[in-house]
Design an enzyme around this catalytic site. Structure first.
Site, mmCIF file in Angstrom:
data_model
loop_
_atom_site.group_PDB
_atom_site.id
_atom_site.type_symbol
_atom_site.label_atom_id
_atom_site.label_comp_id
_atom_site.label_asym_id
_atom_site.label_seq_id
_atom_site.Cartn_x
_atom_site.Cartn_y
_atom_site.Cartn_z
ATOM 1 N N PRO A 11 0.799 -1.218 0.000
ATOM 2 C CA PRO A 11 0.000 0.000 0.000
ATOM 3 C C PRO A 11 0.836 1.275 0.000
ATOM 4 C CG PRO A 11 -0.008 -1.008 2.174
ATOM 5 C CD PRO A 11 0.622 -1.999 1.229
ATOM 6 N N ASN A 75 8.131 -5.497 -0.873
ATOM 7 C CA ASN A 75 8.037 -4.373 0.048
ATOM 8 C C ASN A 75 6.554 -4.270 0.389
ATOM 9 O OD1 ASN A 75 7.887 -2.024 1.481
ATOM 10 N ND2 ASN A 75 9.078 -0.791 0.030
ATOM 11 N N ALA A 78 3.173 -0.769 4.919
ATOM 12 C CA ALA A 78 2.728 -0.838 6.309
ATOM 13 C C ALA A 78 2.179 -2.215 6.699
ATOM 14 C CB ALA A 78 1.676 0.236 6.569
ATOM 15 N N HIS A 81 4.148 -4.451 9.092
ATOM 16 C CA HIS A 81 4.103 -4.298 10.546
ATOM 17 C C HIS A 81 2.772 -4.742 11.152
ATOM 18 C CE1 HIS A 81 7.436 -1.825 9.275
ATOM 19 N NE2 HIS A 81 6.625 -0.973 8.668
ATOM 20 N N ASP A 88 1.537 -15.313 6.663
ATOM 21 C CA ASP A 88 1.147 -16.712 6.492
ATOM 22 C C ASP A 88 1.144 -17.095 5.015
ATOM 23 O OD1 ASP A 88 0.907 -17.104 9.190
ATOM 24 O OD2 ASP A 88 -1.293 -17.121 9.224
ATOM 25 N N HIS A 101 12.800 -2.663 2.240
ATOM 26 C CA HIS A 101 12.233 -1.373 2.639
ATOM 27 C C HIS A 101 13.161 -0.272 2.154
ATOM 28 C CE1 HIS A 101 9.170 -3.316 4.897
ATOM 29 N NE2 HIS A 101 10.081 -4.063 5.484
ATOM 30 N N ILE A 102 12.565 0.721 1.559
ATOM 31 C CA ILE A 102 13.344 1.842 1.021
ATOM 32 C C ILE A 102 14.054 2.579 2.156
ATOM 33 C CG2 ILE A 102 13.111 4.092 -0.130
ATOM 34 C CD1 ILE A 102 10.614 2.759 -1.585
ATOM 35 N N ARG A 112 7.254 0.654 13.439
ATOM 36 C CA ARG A 112 7.837 0.139 12.196
ATOM 37 C C ARG A 112 8.982 -0.840 12.464
ATOM 38 N NH1 ARG A 112 5.798 3.653 8.051
ATOM 39 N NH2 ARG A 112 5.341 5.695 8.919
HETATM 40 C C1 DHK Z 1 7.261 1.662 3.124
HETATM 41 C C2 DHK Z 1 6.115 1.968 3.747
HETATM 42 O O1 DHK Z 1 5.026 2.307 3.065
HETATM 43 C C3 DHK Z 1 6.028 2.005 5.220
HETATM 44 O O2 DHK Z 1 4.737 1.703 5.690
HETATM 45 C C4 DHK Z 1 7.060 1.112 5.879
HETATM 46 C C5 DHK Z 1 8.429 1.143 3.840
HETATM 47 C C6 DHK Z 1 8.426 1.386 5.302
HETATM 48 C C7 DHK Z 1 9.728 1.480 3.133
HETATM 49 O O3 DHK Z 1 10.632 2.006 3.733
HETATM 50 O O4 DHK Z 1 9.834 1.144 1.959
HETATM 51 O O5 DHK Z 1 7.044 1.310 7.259
#
Ligand code: DHK
Length: 145
Positions: A11, A75, A78, A81, A88, A101-102, A112
């Site tokens: 998302p 990736n 959210a 977390h 699963d 994660h970026i 996070r």
């Molecule tokens: C991207 C998101 O959208 C966040 O919800 C994560 C992640 C971190 C990222 O760093 O790519 O917490």
């Protein structure tokens, strides 16, 4: 047969480039896809890059990956977390999972810091910007030979 890697973005990642650029940078999802395709071509593997804001759709894609894809780079945004359901779905013994994660999630808000995905991931790349997707594909290509 050419190995295939499924690259999943969760998302809000469709808004990369305009969403909090001071946090996520100015590269767009199209830039991520172009990078993934370039790295994959260099390694002689195929990538299929998808993004969804709908958890059920992503879980359906993961279920359908069995027998089709050799690795998954994800990736989960959210959902990383929050979602035991996504975790699963990702437990597919023959398909290694690489979590990306970026940003460096461990240097950000406490919520996070926990990932439902990390315990079942073969590799985790955080805080390397969008380059992390390329590193994950490179590593996935190594892992699947
Ligand atoms: C991207 C998101 O959208 C966040 O919800 C994560 C992640 C971190 C990222 O760093 O790519 O917490």
């Amino acid at each position: 047969m050419t190995s295939k890697i499924l690259v999943l973005n969760g998302p809000n990642l469709n808004t990369l480039g305009i969403r909090q650029p001071e946090v996520y940078g100015t590269d767009t999802l199209a830039d991520v896809v172009a990078l993934c395709e370039r790295v994959a071509a260099g390694r002689g593997v195929e990538v299929d890059c998808r993004q969804s804001n709908h958890e059920g759709e992503m879980i359906d894609w993961i279920h359908a990956a069995r027998g089709v894809f050799d690795a998954i780079v994800i990736n989960a945004g959210a959902w990383t977390h929050t979602s035991g359901a996504l975790r699963d779905a990702l437990v597919i013994p023959e398909v290694p999972i690489f979590e990306v994660h970026i940003t460096n999630v461990h240097a950000r808000e406490e919520w996070r810091h926990h990932s439902f995905i990390s315990p079942i991931a073969s590799g985790i790349i955080v805080g390397c910007g969008i380059a992390g997707y390329g590193y994950a594909i490179d590593r996935a290509a190594d892992a699947i030979g």
